[in-house]
Design a protein around this motif. Structure first.
Motif: not given
Length: 224
Positions: A52-62, A69-72
């Motif tokens: 959960l921490i190393l996978g989804d949270v990091i990927i979700g953050g990226i 960035v795209l929205t800005e």
């Protein structure tokens, strides 16, 4: 269309991430029952919590950073378009005011020529043939009518940048002058509405002179 697609992508990825978080959270709870919270061994090398921490949270953050960035970037592009539209509108307004001032000067000039020709026609002892002067007057009146139509066409083109009050005054002036014509009175040719027309033109010209290119707007006009 681009904004709709971007919103759809964000919703899709958010749903996928939420589903993944839910599954990994369940796995993490199951692993905690047989492994320690930070325990790593051959039987529980990476718990569901670590996934959960190393996978989804990091990927979700990226992914969140990428979407941010795209929205800005999209917002900056929209702001540039808005600024460009305003700049174009201001330039058109500047041109419309300048063009209308030139038109008023030309209308005054043509009207003055007609007035002068009537005075020459009515003058005693005139050497030019009166029929020739009469034809010149008709020609000048035709030129005046054509130019008034051109001014009206320009007013229509500038309808989205001119102040409604100014537009109404210009249209009223054009209507008044278009109805102005010479009249025959005995052996004379008169131009009875000339003085009123010139007065209207001068007042309108003074109003247009209050326009400032720096602010792209009219200042308050004070009648003398």
């Amino acid at each position: 269309m681009k904004n709709i697609f971007l919103s759809f992508v964000i919703i899709l990825f958010s749903t996928m991430i939420l589903a993944s978080l839910t599954i990994n959270y369940a796995e993490a709870r199951a692993d905690l029952e047989r492994c320690g919270f930070f325990e790593v061994n051959e039987n529980c090398d990476l718990s569901g919590l670590y996934h959960l921490i190393l996978g989804d949270v990091i990927i979700g953050g990226i992914l969140g950073a990428v979407f941010f960035v795209l929205t800005e970037r999209n917002n900056r592009a929209i702001q540039k378009i808005i600024a460009s539209e305003k700049s174009w509108s201001d330039a058109r307004r500047d041109f419309a005011v300048r063009n209308m001032k030139d038109a008023l000067n030309t209308i005054m000039f043509i009207s003055g020529r007609i007035k002068k020709l009537t005075e020459i026609y009515n003058k005693k002892g005139v050497t030019d043939p009166k029929e020739e002067i009469k034809e010149k007057i008709k020609d000048e009146e035709a030129v005046l009518q054509r130019f008034l139509q051109t001014a009206r066409n320009g007013l229509i083109y500038s309808s989205d940048v001119f102040d409604p009050v100014v537009m109404y005054q210009i249209e009223g002036m054009c209507t008044f002058i278009s109805q102005m014509s010479t009249v025959h009175e005995g052996e004379k040719i008169l131009f009875p509405k000339y003085n009123d027309a010139i007065l209207k033109i001068k007042i309108l010209y003074k109003q247009l002179q209050t326009y400032r290119n720096l602010t792209h707007s009219f200042e308050e006009y004070v009648e003398e």
